[in-house]
Scaffold this active site. Structure first.
Site, PDB file in Angstrom:
ATOM      1  N   LYS A  78      33.189  48.258  23.397  1.00  0.00           N
ATOM      2  CA  LYS A  78      34.606  47.878  23.335  1.00  0.00           C
ATOM      3  C   LYS A  78      34.898  47.339  21.939  1.00  0.00           C
ATOM      4  CE  LYS A  78      37.946  44.916  25.841  1.00  0.00           C
ATOM      5  NZ  LYS A  78      38.080  43.937  26.940  1.00  0.00           N
ATOM      6  N   SER A 123      41.539  45.262  30.465  1.00  0.00           N
ATOM      7  CA  SER A 123      41.763  45.676  29.108  1.00  0.00           C
ATOM      8  C   SER A 123      40.702  46.631  28.553  1.00  0.00           C
ATOM      9  CB  SER A 123      41.819  44.439  28.207  1.00  0.00           C
ATOM     10  OG  SER A 123      40.585  43.764  28.184  1.00  0.00           O
ATOM     11  N   SER A 181      38.793  42.433  33.208  1.00  0.00           N
ATOM     12  CA  SER A 181      38.855  43.567  32.281  1.00  0.00           C
ATOM     13  C   SER A 181      37.663  44.504  32.291  1.00  0.00           C
ATOM     14  CB  SER A 181      39.068  43.066  30.859  1.00  0.00           C
ATOM     15  OG  SER A 181      40.413  42.751  30.676  1.00  0.00           O
TER      16      SER A 181
END
Ligand code: GLN
Length: 488
Positions: free
Chosen positions: A81, A156, A180
Site C-alpha cells: 500500500k 482505504s 481498511s
C-alpha cells in the site's frame, strides 16, 4: 481455463519454485504480464518497479540455486500500500501532497519482507492518507473492483485488495485504522488480516491515527496470510508501541489447532442496514461452524452504537496532529504562491490535501481545541475503554466473535457521495480497532449479482494463531477462494 500463474496461492507457488518447475524470474514476468493485461481496467497501482522486481527475482533464483532459499516468501511478488515506505520508491499516500516524494528508507515490514526474499514490485493505490472506504479519495483516481469494474474495491486499501484479486501480485500489505484491510478484502473476495495492535511494527508507515493503525496482509488463503504475518510480525525497537510478543510459526500452528471452537455472535452486528444477501451468507457460515461441532453463543457488545462516533473523534484528532508535519517546509508539496511563512503553510496545505483529508483535519482540530477537549476527546477515550471492555467480557465465554465484515457488498463508483454514508461502511470493523484486537475477513459467498461477501472473525489479543485456525476451518469447507473474477 487454468488460472494464470499469478493467481495461484503462495503455498502452491512455493512448491513450484522448490521443484524448479518455475523460476522466480518467470513468476515475476508472469505477474508483470498479467498486470499489463488488466491494470488499464483495474488501476490498482500508483507506481511499479519492473526492473527492480526482475533483479530481486534473479537474486532469489541465485539463492535457490545455491541451496540458500529463505523460506516460503522467497521469490514471491508482493505489493505494498502506498503508505508503507520502501527505500528509493515513491511514497505518496495517494495525495498530491506527496506526489513527488521518494522514501529514503524502508519501513520495518518492508525490510522484513526483503529479508524473507519477497519480490517487492509496486505501490498500491488507496484513499488519500488512508481516509476512506472506497479508494475514491485517491488523488490519482479510483481503483476498480475486479469483480465488477463499475464498482469500488472498498478502502482505504482498495489497491491492495484489487491487485490481489486481479492476479497483479501474490500477496499485498495494507493498513487498517478502522477497517481498511478487512472491508476491501471482503469486497474483493480475498483474505485480509488486521493483527493485534502492537504485533506488527508501524515504523515507516505514514501515520493516520496512531492509536488505531496496524499493518497487515492480504492473501488468497488463510494459510498465505499466516505466512506473510509470520514474516512481518514481532518486536521492533523502532516502534515504541511494538509489543514484546513471542511470534509463533503461524503456518505450523494452523495444523495443530483444530477446535472445536466457541464462537460468539454479537447481536448488535446483525441490525439495520445489513444487506440481506450478506446476512444470509453469514448465517450459513454460522450454520457451518455449528455443524462442525463448534459451540455458537449469542453475545452482546452493548456499547457498539457508540463506536462510530468514538472512532471519528479519536481518529480525526490523531490525524490532525499527525498531518501537521505536512507544512510545505520539510515534506512534500510546497506552494509556489506563498508571500510569507504562514501563507506558505496555508497555501501548501490547501493545494496539497484533498477534501476528505481537510474535513478530518478540521474536525480533529475542533475536538482537540481548548474548551471542547474534555467534552469530545476525553469522553471518547472513556467510551473507548467501555468498548474494549465489552469485547473482553465476551471473551470470558467464547474464543472468537463472528460477524459480517461489511454491511454491504461493493457499491457503484460515485454512488456514495455523502461522507456519512461512507463512514457507515465501517460499523462492523471499527470496534476492533478501538479495542486493539485482531480480526480477519474471509470470503464467505457471493451475492446473486456475483459480488463477493466477507465473514469477519474477531480474536483475542495476540491470539492470531487461534484466529487463523478458526478462519481456516471455514475456508476448508468451501471453495470461495478458488473463484476468479471474469477479467479475461
Ligand atoms: N474507512 C475508515 C476511515 O475512513 C477506516 C480507514 C482505515 O482503516 N484506514 O477512516
Amino acid at each position: 481455463m487454468a488460472d494464470p500463474i499469478s493467481l495461484k496461492s503462495i503455498a502452491e507457488l512455493g512448491a513450484l519454485l522448490e521443484a524448479k518447475a518455475i523460476s522466480a524470474v518467470e513468476l515475476a514476468q508472469a505477474v508483470i504480464a498479467r498486470t499489463q493485461a488488466v491494470e488499464g481496467r483495474v488501476h490498482a497501482f500508483n507506481s511499479r518497479d519492473e526492473s527492480g522486481a526482475l533483479a530481486a527475482a534473479a537474486a532469489s533464483d541465485a539463492r535457490r540455486a545455491a541451496g540458500q532459499a529463505r523460506g516460503p516468501l522467497d521469490g514471491i511478488p508482493v505489493g505494498l500500500k502506498d503508505v508503507i515506505a520502501a527505500a528509493g520508491q515513491p511514497l505518496t499516500a495517494s495525495s498530491r501532497m506527496l506526489a513527488n516524494f521518494v522514501s529514503p528508507y524502508d519501513a520495518t515490514v518492508t525490510a522484513r519482507l526483503k529479508e524473507a526474499g519477497a519480490v517487492l514490485w509496486g505501490r498500491l493505490n488507496c484513499d488519500e492518507f488512508a481516509m476512506g472506504s472506497s479508494t475514491e479519495n485517491s488523488a490519482f483516481g479510483p481503483t476498480a473492483n475486479p469483480w465488477d469494474l463499475a464498482r469500488v474495491p472498498g478502502g482505504s486499501s482498495g489497491g491492495s485488495a484489487a491487485a490481489l484479486a486481479a492476479g497483479e501480485a501474490c500477496a499485498t500489505l495494507g493498513s487498517d485504522t478502522g477497517g481498511s484491510i478487512r472491508q476491501p478484502a471482503a469486497l474483493c473476495g480475498v483474505v485480509g488480516l488486521k493483527p493485534t495492535y502492537g504485533l506488527v511494527s508501524r515504523y515507516g508507515l505514514i501515520a493516520f491515527a496512531s492509536s488505531l493503525d496496524q499493518i497487515g496482509p492480504f492473501a488468497r488463503t488463510v494459510e498465505d496470510a499466516a505466512t506473510v504475518l509470520g514474516a512481518i510480525a514481532g518486536h521492533d525497537p523502532l516502534d515504541s508501541t511494538s509489543f514484546h510478543a513471542e511470534v509463533p510459526d503461524y503456518r505450523a500452528e494452523l495444523k495443530r489447532r483444530t477446535g472445536p471452537w466457541r464462537l460468539g455472535i454479537p447481536k448488535e452486528y446483525f441490525g439495520e442496514g445489513l444487506d440481506p444477501a450478506v446476512g444470509a451468507a453469514v448465517e450459513q457460515a454460522i450454520a457451518y461452524y455449528r455443524a462442525q461441532g463448534c459451540e455458537i453463543k449469542p453475545v452482546s457488545l452493548p456499547h457498539t452504537p457508540y463506536c462510530l462516533d468514538t472512532y471519528y473523534i479519536i481518529a480525526t484528532a490523531e490525524a490532525s496532529s499527525n498531518l501537521a508535519r505536512f507544512d510545505g517546509v520539510r515534506y512534500g508539496h510546497r506552494s509556489k504562491f506563498a508571500t510569507d511563512a504562514v501563507d506558505l503553510y496555508f497555501k501548501s496545505r490547501a493545494e496539497g490535501f484533498g477534501a476528505e483529508v481537510k474535513r478530518r483535519i478540521i474536525l480533529g482540530t475542533y475536538v482537540l481545541s481548548s474548551g471542547y477537549y474534555d467534552a469530545y476527546y476525553l469522553r471518547a477515550q472513556k467510551v473507548r475503554t467501555l468498548i474494549r471492555q465489552d469485547f473482553l467480557n465476551a471473551y470470558r465465554e467464547v474464543d472468537a466473535l463472528l460477524t459480517p465484515t461489511s454491511p454491504v457488498p461493493a457499491f457503484k463508483l460515485g454512488e456514495k457521495s455523502d461522507p456519512l454514508a461512507l463512514y457507515l461502511c465501517d460499523i462492523y470493523t471499527i470496534g476492533v480497532n478501538l479495542a486493539g484486537l485482531p480480526a480477519v475477513s474471509v470470503p464467505c459467498g457471493f451475492t446473486p449479482g456475483g459480488l463477493p461477501i466477507g465473514l469477519q472473525l474477531i480474536g483475542q489479543p495476540f491470539q492470531e494463531a487461534n484466529l487463523l485456525a478458526i478462519a481456516q476451518a471455514y475456508e476448508r469447507g468451501h471453495d470461495w477462494v478458488l473463484r476468479r473474477p471474469a477479467l479475461d
